[in-house]
Design a protein around this motif. Structure first.
Motif, PDB file in Angstrom:
ATOM      1  N   HIS A 171       4.236   5.890  -5.204  1.00 36.77           N
ATOM      2  CA  HIS A 171       4.299   5.949  -6.667  1.00 36.77           C
ATOM      3  C   HIS A 171       3.293   6.955  -7.204  1.00 36.77           C
ATOM      4  O   HIS A 171       3.607   7.743  -8.111  1.00 36.77           O
ATOM      5  CB  HIS A 171       4.019   4.565  -7.251  1.00 36.77           C
ATOM      6  CG  HIS A 171       3.825   4.569  -8.742  1.00 36.77           C
ATOM      7  ND1 HIS A 171       4.861   4.760  -9.623  1.00 36.77           N
ATOM      8  CD2 HIS A 171       2.703   4.425  -9.507  1.00 36.77           C
ATOM      9  CE1 HIS A 171       4.406   4.735 -10.863  1.00 36.77           C
ATOM     10  NE2 HIS A 171       3.098   4.522 -10.809  1.00 36.77           N
ATOM     11  N   ASP A 213       0.832  -1.206   0.000  1.00 40.46           N
ATOM     12  CA  ASP A 213       0.000   0.000   0.000  1.00 40.46           C
ATOM     13  C   ASP A 213       0.867   1.256   0.000  1.00 40.46           C
ATOM     14  O   ASP A 213       0.581   2.225  -0.725  1.00 40.46           O
ATOM     15  CB  ASP A 213      -0.920   0.010   1.225  1.00 40.46           C
ATOM     16  CG  ASP A 213      -2.054  -0.992   1.113  1.00 40.46           C
ATOM     17  OD1 ASP A 213      -2.304  -1.472  -0.020  1.00 40.46           O
ATOM     18  OD2 ASP A 213      -2.679  -1.306   2.144  1.00 40.46           O
ATOM     19  N   LEU A 227       2.531   1.873  -3.402  1.00 44.83           N
ATOM     20  CA  LEU A 227       1.585   2.391  -4.378  1.00 44.83           C
ATOM     21  C   LEU A 227       1.259   3.860  -4.112  1.00 44.83           C
ATOM     22  O   LEU A 227       1.134   4.666  -5.048  1.00 44.83           O
ATOM     23  CB  LEU A 227       0.306   1.548  -4.374  1.00 44.83           C
ATOM     24  CG  LEU A 227       0.466   0.105  -4.864  1.00 44.83           C
ATOM     25  CD1 LEU A 227      -0.828  -0.667  -4.690  1.00 44.83           C
ATOM     26  CD2 LEU A 227       0.904   0.079  -6.325  1.00 44.83           C
TER      27      LEU A 227
END
Length: 224
Positions: free
Chosen positions: A213, A207, A210
């Motif tokens: 990112h 998590d 992500l």
């Protein structure tokens, strides 16, 4: 340690195969009945379907309890596919049948093992696999993993080629315990296998990756 799935459900077998960790399948009359597979012709056809999915051995259990019945049923099962392993009960007639099929170079799985003495007899008869039922022993407050350890010691002492196939495996703790002790194979439902995938730090770490990112992507997209 090899991973077998203990089921007659084609969907679960396919999912385990697609996961890339499946080495074989074990079944029994109860698992067949659970899927609504009854009658000799349907059961034999179902075994063929299972063999078409997997690359490894498929344990197919005889129904008969007498020696002659086990031999005739076992021959029919073995002729279905070269992947078939004839599954026989730990009884006097079952051990005799193990010896017969071993002499015929047909693979066998001696099932319903609950003691080291039974495992020793099966190995002496030439069984390819023995299936100690660790979960059922735990149910009566006897350590199933201790039995695996005892069998491992005996087999190593005398260099038996029989593989220890830990059965009645119900959870990730059972799987890891079998791996630590040195079981050659474990067979379990798909849910026990996939439970090994889970750890809260893996989930939270993914998590965070992500989120980072996405944040970096949004910053890069902003006009200068």
């Amino acid at each position: 340690m090899e991973f077998f799935i203990d089921t007659a459900n084609l969907s679960d077998i396919t999912k385990a195969q697609e996961l890339g960790v499946l080495d074989g399948v074990t079944t029994n009359p109860s698992l067949m009945a659970k899927e609504g597979i009854t009658g000799s012709s349907k059961i034999l056809s179902h075994y063929k379907e299972i063999c078409a999915i997997v690359n490894g051995p498929v344990s197919a259990e005889v129904i008969g309890t007498k020696y002659d019945d086990m031999i005739s049923e076992g021959k029919i099962l073995a002729d279905l596919d070269e992947k078939i392993v004839v599954k026989l009960p730990m009884t006097s007639d079952g051990v005799r049948a193990v010896r017969y099929f071993s002499d015929q170079r047909i693979k066998t799985n001696c099932t319903l093992i609950f003691s080291a003495g039974q495992a020793l007899l099966a190995a002496k008869a030439g069984a390819t696999y023995v299936s100690p039922f660790i979960g059922r022993l735990d149910d009566i407050s006897v350590s199933g993993l201790d039995l695996i350890s005892e069998i491992r010691l005996i087999y190593d002492n005398y260099m038996f080629n029989t593989k220890i196939l830990a059965a009645s495996v119900r959870n990730s703790a059972h799987i890891l315990g079998c791996a630590k002790i040195g079981a050659d194979v474990m067979t379990s439902p798909l849910s026990a296998i996939t439970s090994l995938l889970n750890h809260p730090l893996t989930t939270s770490g993914l998590d965070q990756f992500l989120k980072d990112h996405l944040q970096a992507k949004n910053v890069a997209a902003q006009p200068v």
